[in-house]
Design an enzyme around this catalytic site. Structure first.
Site, short mmCIF file in Angstrom:
data_model
loop_
_atom_site.label_atom_id
_atom_site.label_comp_id
_atom_site.label_asym_id
_atom_site.label_seq_id
_atom_site.Cartn_x
_atom_site.Cartn_y
_atom_site.Cartn_z
N SER A 6 0.86 -1.21 -0.16
CA SER A 6 -0.03 0.06 0.00
C SER A 6 0.73 1.31 0.05
O SER A 6 1.84 1.53 -0.71
CB SER A 6 -0.99 0.08 1.19
N LYS A 61 4.50 2.04 -2.00
CA LYS A 61 4.93 3.30 -2.54
C LYS A 61 6.31 3.73 -2.45
O LYS A 61 7.23 4.33 -3.15
CB LYS A 61 3.87 4.42 -2.57
N TRP A 64 -9.55 0.04 -6.12
CA TRP A 64 -9.27 1.43 -5.55
C TRP A 64 -7.61 1.71 -6.09
O TRP A 64 -7.29 2.62 -6.30
CB TRP A 64 -9.36 1.37 -4.19
N HIS A 66 -7.31 -6.10 -0.67
CA HIS A 66 -5.99 -5.11 -0.43
C HIS A 66 -5.52 -5.74 0.85
O HIS A 66 -5.72 -5.41 2.10
CB HIS A 66 -6.37 -3.57 -0.10
#
Length: 434
Positions: free
Chosen positions: A274, A278, A365, A415
């Site tokens: 998540s 990044k 998402w 997720h």
């Protein structure tokens, strides 16, 4: 348009593709309804060209990429997306907090190492929790990544130090009044299958990200920002946000692992899920010492192409989490096409080192299709450097990993980080780290 035939110097034009096989409307309902989850509504757009210098000339050799184009692209991400990492690298001090030579029923050596960023024991610091195989006769390759709840959440071992740093409130995880409690031990163990990783011959090292920079917008008055920045004037538009701070700290973790006698510091992979995915990508792009890079469900601002405007958007992420990116990034709210970069260029910064991107079928998402396309469109740089990218941009088959010099899979589920994910990462590492 069949983009598998695109050449490096062609203008890359992306059109929306049928993606109904992966879209599950019943699952999407749990995500913000006002955002796009319909592949047919993805706009057409042009991607910035990877193999063209800012003066317009073509990049035709690996040397030209390394000497000129890569530095250009790196600077663009520093100026327009993540901001600059701290220029100062302090003299690190380490102290072993604990050691258990027979952890996991004798299968692992478990250590906690405190890393101090100054000469002040009360100043900013972070704890690294490290597991290595007990039977290893030589230093082992290692996965390094942040966790969300504290090192004590990775394993229920009562001897692991409970973080005293700020934590996000979550009574289901034992976090009350922004403090971790005994109830929080082992609550994240499903995302960190330490025993499985060690049994495959790897080490695993993890750091609580809140040790480095608490994950809330407070004007950067705490964490390493309080030590490395002056808050006497307004922050520059390219000053690094939390993601740059966290990625900087991953590099400091690598500094420590390079000196660790139980870890092969030349074969360390950064890993993140998540927002920490990044972080993993930006750390791997910024620090070429990382031998491999893994992004798990990193979505907008990570692996996904921003121009697709699918799921989470630049505006939404900058509004919800204004501290993650640099101030300059906000000028691309509802204005993605004006950005001089997109995230296939972030993938390209990692080349020729192996990079793995993972998606989840129910995680619309994070735009699974956009995550895969980003990796695909980094292919010309991997090829220029003598590596293989994704073979095509076809919709990936669920639970069927693709692994060459890059890796991708989309799995069933939401997720999260699962044993299936870790199995693919270790299979990939077997090819590239051992």
């Amino acid at each position: 348009m069949n983009r598998s035939h695109l050449r490096p110097f062609a203008s890359i034009v992306i059109t929306s593709l049928a993606f109904s096989a992966l879209l599950q409307p019943s699952k999407v309902a749990a995500q913000p309804a006002e955002f796009n989850y319909d592949e047919s509504k993805v706009p057409d757009f042009d991607l910035p060209e990877l193999l063209k210098l800012q003066d317009g000339s073509a990049v035709t050799s690996a040397e030209l990429w390394r000497s000129r184009r890569r530095p250009e692209v790196l600077t663009l991400f520093q100026e327009h997306v993540f901001g600059r990492q701290p220029d100062t690298v302090p003299r690190l001090r380490t102290r072993e907090r604990s050691r258990k030579p027979d952890a996991l029923g004798g299968r692992a050596v478990r250590r906690e190492i405190t890393v101090f960023f100054s000469d002040d024991d009360n100043g900013p610091s972070m704890d690294i929790l490290i597991y290595t195989p007990a039977n290893a006769v030589t230093p082992v390759p290692c996965f390094l990544g942040f966790n969300f709840q504290g090192n004590h959440s990775v394993d229920p071992d009562p001897a692991i130090h409970i973080t005293t740093s700020w934590v996000r409130n979550d009574s289901t995880k034992g976090n009350i009044d922004h403090r971790a409690t005994e109830e929080s031990r082992g609550k994240s163990s499903s995302r960190w299958p330490v025993e499985m990783i060690v049994s495959r011959g790897y080490g695993v090292a993890t750091i609580y990200y809140g040790d480095v920079d608490p994950d809330f917008d407070d004007g950067f008055k705490n964490g390493i920002h309080s030590m490395l920045e002056s808050n006497t004037t307004a922050r520059a538009g390219n000053a690094g946000g939390s993601i740059s701070a966290w990625s900087w700290a991953l590099s400091r973790g690598l500094d420590v692992l390079e000196m660790d006698p139980l870890v092969d510091g030349a074969h360390v992979s950064t890993f993140g899920h998540s927002r920490l995915g990044k972080t993993s990508l930006w750390a791997g792009a910024s620090d070429e010492r990382f031998a491999m890079v893994i992004s798990n469900d990193s979505g907008c601002g990570g692996a996904a192409l921003s121009r697709r405007q699918f799921g989470e958007t630049v505006k939404r992420i900058n509004t919800s989490f204004p501290h993650w990116f640099c101030i300059n990034h906000r000028q691309y709210n509802d204005n993605e096409n004006a950005s001089p970069v997109d995230h296939h260029m972030l993938m390209a910064l990692i080349a020729p080192r192996p990079v793995y991107v993972a998606s989840a079928q129910e995680d619309q998402w994070a735009d699974p299709r956009g995550e895969m396309l980003s990796l695909f469109h980094a292919g010309p740089v991997f090829e220029l450097l003598g590596r293989k990218g994704l073979p095509n941009d076809d919709v990936a088959t669920v639970n069927q990993p693709i692994q060459t010099d890059v890796g991708y899979h989309i799995r069933t589920g939401k997720h999260d980080v699962t044993d299936f994910d870790w199995t693919q990462y270790m299979n990939f590492a077997d090819r590239h780290l051992k």
